[in-house]
Each structure stands twice: as C-alpha cells, then as structure tokens.
Design a protein around this motif. Structure first.
Motif: not given
Length: 329
Positions: A37-57
């Motif tokens: 479980l790598p940490p989630k990453s964030y792209l920050i915009f003026k009006d919100g954000d976009l998050r990237s969330m990878p995982a392997y089970i």
C-alpha cells in the motif's frame, strides 16, 4: 478484454454484508503483511484535488492489484451538477499486468468507507453497545449506520448536524429501514454525544466540533470525516485521551483525524496504539477495558477499494449477462 463496470452494475451485487466482510479481510491481509500500500498522492487544484491510490493484495482467493483515481471538489453540485466525490478504479492482473476491468468507484468508495467504520466498531466498541451518536447526516452517515448495524444491536441513534431539515429527513428515512431503532434528531452536539456508546463523525469540518467533556468513559469514536490535511473533527485534548487506532500511519499523519495534532506537536507516533489491521490479524488486542475511550481514525485505504472492486468483478463474472467490454489494443 477489459470489462467496463458501471455504478448500476456495482450496486446490483455489492451488499452491505459483502462490503463489510471484504474490507475486514483486506485490513487483516494488510496486518499480516500480505498487501502492498503506497501512500496516496495528491494533485491540488484551485477548486479541489485529485488523489491517486494504488494497492496490491496477495491472499488465497484474492491476488489482485489496482489503482483508484478519486477527486474531491466541494462546489461541484452547485457549479456543475456533479457529485463532490467521483472515483474510477482500474483492476490489474498481477500475473501479466493486464487491466481486467475499469469500474465506477464512487459507490465503492462510499461503501468501503462505511465498512471500515463497521469493522472498527466490531473490534473496538463494547459488545453491548446500544446507543450511537451520528454526527453528520449525508450519504456517508447512511453507509456508516448500515455497516455498524451489522456488528452491533443498536436501539437508539441520535443524529446531529447543522441542518434541522437534514436531521429530520435522515431520521424519517432510517426509521423505515430499522423500525426497531429509535432515531432522534438532536440539534445539541453535547446532548447527542453524552451517554452514547458509539460516536461516529462524518463531517468535512476543519475546526473541532466534538469536545472532550461530551464523551463518557467507554465510548468508541469513529473519526471518518478528516481525509485531508487541516481537517479535524475532534478536540485535540479528546484525541489525546483516547486509545488511538489508525488505518495506516503515513496517511493518517498526513490527512487523518490525527494530522492537525501531529503537525502542531501535540501528538507523536508513539501515542498511536495500533493500526486496525494489526488488531484484526491478532497482533494486538482491541478493546481491553469497558472504561477506555477508543478512537478509530479512518482515512480510507486503497486496499479497501481494490479488494471491494475485485469482489464486485468476481460476482459480475458469474452472471450470465456480463458487463460491456472493450479491446484496448
């Protein structure tokens, strides 16, 4: 072929018991070291954000990888008629890297978050808990309630939020689903929390709204709302008085309920009792006293998304009519 799975198809197979079971298994796998479980990453915009969330089970019956892309844009409904949160999940076969499915992840996100609260309640609240204070009355409050009802035999739910209309509507609707439970709209936060066995918070506030003096010994708290840096629902003195259980250290310290106390030097890593997966895996005990105040700090992990998306995919593959598929190359 890569399958395209819509929200309607997700909803057709993803039940509350299935999501609860799946998320509990995902946390256990993580606690056993069988999930990456790598940490989630964030792209920050003026009006919100976009998050990237990878995982392997990688457990018996679940060898799957994936990634979720999810936004948070608070003004979406007002400006564009769109949900605040929208998500897409890509499932990948670890054997060859092939993308087996693309799923709508919005409903999965809502369900797996509610399931985390249900799982934490199972392991951290008193088994005879009867009264819950539910702070917030939106979609997440609904899924928290449904999953917690699978783990505890609640008799009274006090609903507190700023909007009286929302409180009344929530209580009216949930009373129809659980006629054996008394639902009470409570405009006073202190009265909602005092004497409650469980307190579940699902707000987007950046200023603490739950005071230490409101919480009785033995209460279990599900802190669900804080999911970004700067968000905080509980008074810091209350958080410090709890046995703190988090979902994962890097995410919780960055964007969970503990993020503000950590950033201000009021909490340290040594103050955290355990990750939920450690308790489910049997590495640490859950509740050990009827008088201790327990807190589950939920930020939402990619293992919850990927595991839930995979059981949805498996269930749909067993149906005679399969989802649409495309050939990408």
């Amino acid at each position: 072929m890569t399958y395209l799975i819509t929200a309607k198809e997700v909803q057709s197979v993803l039940t509350y018991p299935l999501s609860l079971k799946t998320v509990e298994a995902a946390f256990k796998a993580y606690g056993q070291g069988k999930a990456c479980l790598p940490p989630k990453s964030y792209l920050i915009f003026k009006d919100g954000d976009l998050r990237s969330m990878p995982a392997y089970i990688n457990t018996p019956g679940m060898n799957i990888a994936g990634i979720k892309s999810v936004n948070v844009h608070p003004d979406n409904h007002k400006k564009f008629g769109l949900p605040t949160v929208m998500a897409t999940i890509l499932l990948t076969d670890p054997k060859n890297g092939f993308n087996i499915a693309v799923l709508d992840g919005t409903h999965i996100t809502n369900m797996r978050t509610g399931a985390a609260g249900g799982v934490a309640t199972k392991y951290l609240s008193r088994s005879n808990s009867k009264v819950m204070a539910l702070v917030g009355a939106g979609a997440q409050a609904c899924t928290q309630l449904h999953h917690i009802m699978l783990t505890r035999n609640l008799k009274e739910v006090r609903v507190h939020t700023r909007s009286e209309k929302s409180m009344i509507k929530f209580c009216r609707e949930m009373s129809k689903e659980y006629p054996e439970v008394t639902f009470l709209p409570e405009p006073d936060g202190r009265k909602a929390c005092r004497g409650a066995d469980i307190v579940t918070t699902t707000t987007t506030t950046r200023k603490p709204i739950i005071r230490k003096s409101w919480i009785d010994p033995g209460t279990h708290i599900n802190g669900i709302g804080a999911d970004a840096a700067g968000k905080q629902e509980l008074e810091t003195s209350l958080t410090k008085s709890c046995k703190i259980v988090i979902d994962e250290w890097q995410q919780a310290s960055h964007s969970g309920e503990i993020n503000v106390p950590i950033s201000r030097g009021n909490l340290e890593k040594k103050d955290i009792y355990a990750e939920l997966g450690e308790i489910i895996a049997g590495k640490k005990k859950g509740r050990t006293s009827d008088n201790e105040i327990t807190l589950f700090d939920s930020t939402g992990l990619a293992i919850q998304d990927v595991s839930t998306a995979y059981v949805v995919y498996q269930a749909l593959m067993k149906k005679r009519k399969k989802p649409k598929h495309i050939k990408l190359f």
